[in-house]
Design a protein around this motif. Structure first.
Motif, mmCIF file in Angstrom:
data_model
loop_
_atom_site.group_PDB
_atom_site.id
_atom_site.type_symbol
_atom_site.label_atom_id
_atom_site.label_comp_id
_atom_site.label_asym_id
_atom_site.label_seq_id
_atom_site.Cartn_x
_atom_site.Cartn_y
_atom_site.Cartn_z
ATOM 1 N N GLU A 316 1.424 -6.580 -10.413
ATOM 2 C CA GLU A 316 1.161 -7.738 -11.276
ATOM 3 C C GLU A 316 1.731 -9.017 -10.656
ATOM 4 O OE1 GLU A 316 0.623 -4.204 -13.745
ATOM 5 O OE2 GLU A 316 2.210 -4.841 -12.385
ATOM 6 N N ARG A 317 2.913 -8.928 -10.080
ATOM 7 C CA ARG A 317 3.522 -10.097 -9.448
ATOM 8 C C ARG A 317 2.684 -10.565 -8.255
ATOM 9 N NH1 ARG A 317 9.142 -7.778 -7.952
ATOM 10 N NH2 ARG A 317 9.180 -9.663 -6.630
ATOM 11 N N ALA A 318 2.187 -9.613 -7.475
ATOM 12 C CA ALA A 318 1.364 -9.973 -6.313
ATOM 13 C C ALA A 318 0.081 -10.660 -6.748
ATOM 14 C CB ALA A 318 1.056 -8.724 -5.498
ATOM 15 N N ILE A 319 -0.562 -10.129 -7.781
ATOM 16 C CA ILE A 319 -1.799 -10.739 -8.289
ATOM 17 C C ILE A 319 -1.519 -12.128 -8.855
ATOM 18 C CG2 ILE A 319 -3.595 -10.531 -10.063
ATOM 19 C CD1 ILE A 319 -3.370 -7.487 -9.704
ATOM 20 N N ASP A 320 -0.314 -12.300 -9.434
ATOM 21 C CA ASP A 320 0.068 -13.582 -10.015
ATOM 22 C C ASP A 320 0.452 -14.603 -8.951
ATOM 23 O OD1 ASP A 320 0.568 -15.141 -12.423
ATOM 24 O OD2 ASP A 320 2.700 -14.985 -11.920
ATOM 25 N N GLY A 321 0.536 -14.159 -7.695
ATOM 26 C CA GLY A 321 0.798 -15.101 -6.609
ATOM 27 C C GLY A 321 2.212 -15.090 -6.076
ATOM 28 N N ASP A 322 3.015 -14.082 -6.417
ATOM 29 C CA ASP A 322 4.382 -14.021 -5.917
ATOM 30 C C ASP A 322 4.369 -13.588 -4.450
ATOM 31 O OD1 ASP A 322 7.056 -13.688 -5.449
ATOM 32 O OD2 ASP A 322 7.321 -11.963 -6.752
ATOM 33 N N PRO A 323 4.723 -14.475 -3.519
ATOM 34 C CA PRO A 323 4.652 -14.122 -2.096
ATOM 35 C C PRO A 323 5.600 -12.991 -1.706
ATOM 36 C CG PRO A 323 5.723 -16.253 -2.393
ATOM 37 C CD PRO A 323 5.175 -15.859 -3.717
ATOM 38 N N ALA A 324 6.772 -12.928 -2.358
ATOM 39 C CA ALA A 324 7.713 -11.856 -2.034
ATOM 40 C C ALA A 324 7.141 -10.503 -2.418
ATOM 41 C CB ALA A 324 9.040 -12.093 -2.756
ATOM 42 N N ALA A 325 6.461 -10.438 -3.578
ATOM 43 C CA ALA A 325 5.851 -9.180 -4.012
ATOM 44 C C ALA A 325 4.702 -8.792 -3.076
ATOM 45 C CB ALA A 325 5.350 -9.306 -5.451
ATOM 46 N N ARG A 326 3.918 -9.755 -2.649
ATOM 47 C CA ARG A 326 2.815 -9.457 -1.724
ATOM 48 C C ARG A 326 3.340 -8.886 -0.409
ATOM 49 N NH1 ARG A 326 -1.948 -14.006 -2.159
ATOM 50 N NH2 ARG A 326 -2.368 -13.729 -4.385
ATOM 51 N N ALA A 327 4.364 -9.543 0.127
ATOM 52 C CA ALA A 327 4.924 -9.077 1.392
ATOM 53 C C ALA A 327 5.528 -7.680 1.236
ATOM 54 C CB ALA A 327 5.985 -10.060 1.873
ATOM 55 N N GLN A 328 6.183 -7.447 0.102
ATOM 56 C CA GLN A 328 6.804 -6.141 -0.110
ATOM 57 C C GLN A 328 5.757 -5.042 -0.263
ATOM 58 O OE1 GLN A 328 9.811 -6.203 -3.135
ATOM 59 N NE2 GLN A 328 10.099 -3.981 -3.115
ATOM 60 N N LEU A 329 4.663 -5.349 -0.953
ATOM 61 C CA LEU A 329 3.608 -4.342 -1.102
ATOM 62 C C LEU A 329 2.955 -4.014 0.245
ATOM 63 C CD1 LEU A 329 1.655 -5.033 -4.411
ATOM 64 C CD2 LEU A 329 2.929 -3.002 -3.760
ATOM 65 N N VAL A 330 2.705 -5.031 1.043
ATOM 66 C CA VAL A 330 2.132 -4.770 2.364
ATOM 67 C C VAL A 330 3.082 -3.904 3.182
ATOM 68 C CG1 VAL A 330 1.441 -5.836 4.542
ATOM 69 C CG2 VAL A 330 0.720 -6.857 2.365
ATOM 70 N N GLU A 331 4.349 -4.236 3.126
ATOM 71 C CA GLU A 331 5.341 -3.478 3.893
ATOM 72 C C GLU A 331 5.485 -2.051 3.375
ATOM 73 O OE1 GLU A 331 10.116 -3.702 5.019
ATOM 74 O OE2 GLU A 331 9.134 -5.374 3.996
ATOM 75 N N ASN A 332 5.450 -1.891 2.045
ATOM 76 C CA ASN A 332 5.672 -0.565 1.461
ATOM 77 C C ASN A 332 4.435 0.328 1.510
ATOM 78 O OD1 ASN A 332 8.205 -1.487 0.859
ATOM 79 N ND2 ASN A 332 7.878 -1.629 -1.363
ATOM 80 N N VAL A 333 3.239 -0.268 1.401
ATOM 81 C CA VAL A 333 2.014 0.527 1.254
ATOM 82 C C VAL A 333 1.169 0.521 2.520
ATOM 83 C CG1 VAL A 333 -0.165 0.724 -0.003
ATOM 84 C CG2 VAL A 333 1.969 0.236 -1.242
ATOM 85 N N TYR A 334 0.825 -0.670 2.987
ATOM 86 C CA TYR A 334 -0.166 -0.744 4.069
ATOM 87 C C TYR A 334 0.443 -0.407 5.435
ATOM 88 C CZ TYR A 334 -4.212 -2.420 6.674
ATOM 89 O OH TYR A 334 -5.314 -2.502 7.504
ATOM 90 N N THR A 335 1.580 -1.012 5.724
ATOM 91 C CA THR A 335 2.165 -0.842 7.060
ATOM 92 C C THR A 335 2.465 0.618 7.408
ATOM 93 O OG1 THR A 335 3.095 -3.084 6.945
ATOM 94 C CG2 THR A 335 4.054 -1.569 8.562
ATOM 95 N N PRO A 336 3.049 1.438 6.504
ATOM 96 C CA PRO A 336 3.340 2.827 6.881
ATOM 97 C C PRO A 336 2.086 3.668 7.131
ATOM 98 C CG PRO A 336 4.607 2.175 4.938
ATOM 99 C CD PRO A 336 3.587 1.114 5.171
ATOM 100 N N LEU A 337 0.958 3.272 6.549
ATOM 101 C CA LEU A 337 -0.267 4.073 6.669
ATOM 102 C C LEU A 337 -1.217 3.567 7.750
ATOM 103 C CD1 LEU A 337 -1.092 4.488 2.863
ATOM 104 C CD2 LEU A 337 0.412 5.897 4.289
ATOM 105 N N ALA A 338 -1.015 2.317 8.187
ATOM 106 C CA ALA A 338 -1.956 1.717 9.151
ATOM 107 C C ALA A 338 -1.998 2.515 10.451
ATOM 108 C CB ALA A 338 -1.537 0.274 9.435
#
Length: 406
Positions: A316-338
């Motif tokens: 919800e924070r990422a969708i709302d525009g929180d840059p810290a939440a966006r960066a954390q989600l990319v780091e937690n979800v996308y980066t380990p699986l890429a």
């Protein structure tokens, strides 16, 4: 016929066969007693300090400088009493209690009101023990009565001094508290923050920040109630009201759950978001940012628990525009699986409505292979694709990772 003399009135005393008003006798006794007191001031002060050393553990624990100041205050108190006693009949009905002003502010912080009362009691006991020697003949009762009145007024004066100090200290602490909370909310963390926190006696670790809405009560009463609660449970606690938002910073709690149990009831209706636990107050700006961003985005999850962790609102924070939440989600979800088959497996699984069989068919693998990959995804990201909230967070993380610049 001899002339009959008038009997002496009840307010007169015979002196050399003549009547003299009792007031004159009292004045003479008072002045003689005052002279005796004046000569004995040094020994009285020494005796008072010796008795404090013997009877008051808190006095023995003071620094040498503070003990010196206590001695000066006690000596000044005795001198003020002697001066007042010698002039009490000359239009000075109120004792001079300005000697309390000789104590520095630091001493008033080191010595409590109860300890001040102990000090006054010791001085009174020392003087009382020598009343018969100190008073001139016939003046013992006069001296005792004067001491009763003087010590009563000194007690009131001490209470007033400490009340003024407490009021001034409370106002100063409230300003410092507001500055600290505002600095953490704005992320303006510098050496000044440490100075302010040190002035408030903040030493606790770890630290966690809560964000929610203010209740309908007066904001200051809410903050005062939170402070009282913090003192009762032994936590350091700072609070600030910003519009309709209440920010509470808790230090020293054994766990986030313990901290929440102490403060949640003080918030008004609506969501309460808990920022991540951090090691000290200097790092609390990040916890405050996460908590406030979570509070803004909490409407996106109406069924969220109260309180809810800011970590649980990452999507919800990422969708709302929180840059810290966006960066954390990319780091937690996308980066380990890429760069691994896990990324395609997760994307296909979510696109197929979390259907295991449909995912296996599209990937041309056995369903057990899909199951194994899903378990690996959980291990790497901390989110379980088969669970609704986790699947939603994973979906947002995938999208953000795809959108992130290479």
């Amino acid at each position: 016929m001899t002339e009959r003399s008038e009997p002496a009135g009840k307010n007169s005393v015979p002196v050399n066969g003549q009547a003299r008003p009792a007031g004159r006798t009292d004045d003479r006794v008072r002045k003689d007693t005052a002279r005796r007191l004046d000569r004995a001031m040094g020994s009285l002060g020494t005796a008072a300090m010796a008795r404090m050393e013997e009877q008051l553990p808190w006095y023995r624990a003071l620094s040498a400088e503070d003990r010196s100041w206590v001695g000066l205050v006690a000596q000044a108190g005795i001198a003020a009493f002697v001066d007042w006693f010698g002039h009490a009949g000359e239009g000075r009905p109120t004792p001079n209690i300005e000697f309390f002003g000789t104590a520095p502010r630091e001493l008033k912080r080191s010595v409590s009101l109860q300890q001040t009362v102990d000090m006054v009691r010791i001085v009174v006991e020392v003087v009382e023990a020598q009343v018969e020697e100190l008073a001139s003949p016939g003046g013992a009762d006069l001296l005792r009565q004067a001491m009763l009145r003087y010590t009563r007024d000194v007690a009131f004066a001490a209470a007033q001094v400490y009340a003024r100090e407490a009021e001034a200290r409370g106002s100063w602490d409230a300003r410092l508290e507001a500055l600290i909370v505002d600095a953490l909310v704005r992320g303006k963390v510098d050496d000044g923050l440490h100075s302010w926190a040190a002035a408030l006696g903040w030493t606790s670790s770890p630290v966690v920040v809560f964000a929610g809405h203010t209740p309908g009560d007066d904001p200051q009463s809410v903050i005062d109630g939170l402070r009282d609660r913090g003192r009762r449970v032994g936590y350091d606690l700072l609070a600030g009201v910003q519009g309709d938002r209440l920010i509470v910073i808790v230090g020293g709690a054994d766990s986030i759950r313990d901290a929440a149990r102490s403060v949640v009831s003080r918030f008004g209706p609506g969501p309460i978001v808990i920022g991540p636990e951090v090691p000290d107050l200097h790092a609390a700006a990040g916890s405050a940012r996460a908590a406030i961003a979570g509070l803004r985005a909490a409407a996106g999850w109406p069924d969220a628990p109260r309180p809810v962790l800011a970590e649980d609102l990452l999507a919800e924070r990422a969708i709302d525009g929180d840059p810290a939440a966006r960066a954390q989600l990319v780091e937690n979800v996308y980066t380990p699986l890429a760069g691994t088959p896990l990324l395609d497996t997760l994307a296909t699984y979510l696109e197929q409505g979390t259907s295991l069989e449909a995912t296996a068919r599209l990937l041309f693998v056995h369903p057990n292979t899909v199951r194994y990959r899903l378990r690996k995804i959980t291990e790497l990201t901390g989110y379980q694709p088969t669970e609704g909230r986790s699947a939603f967070t994973l979906q947002v993380g995938l999208i953000l990772g795809r959108l992130a610049p290479a």
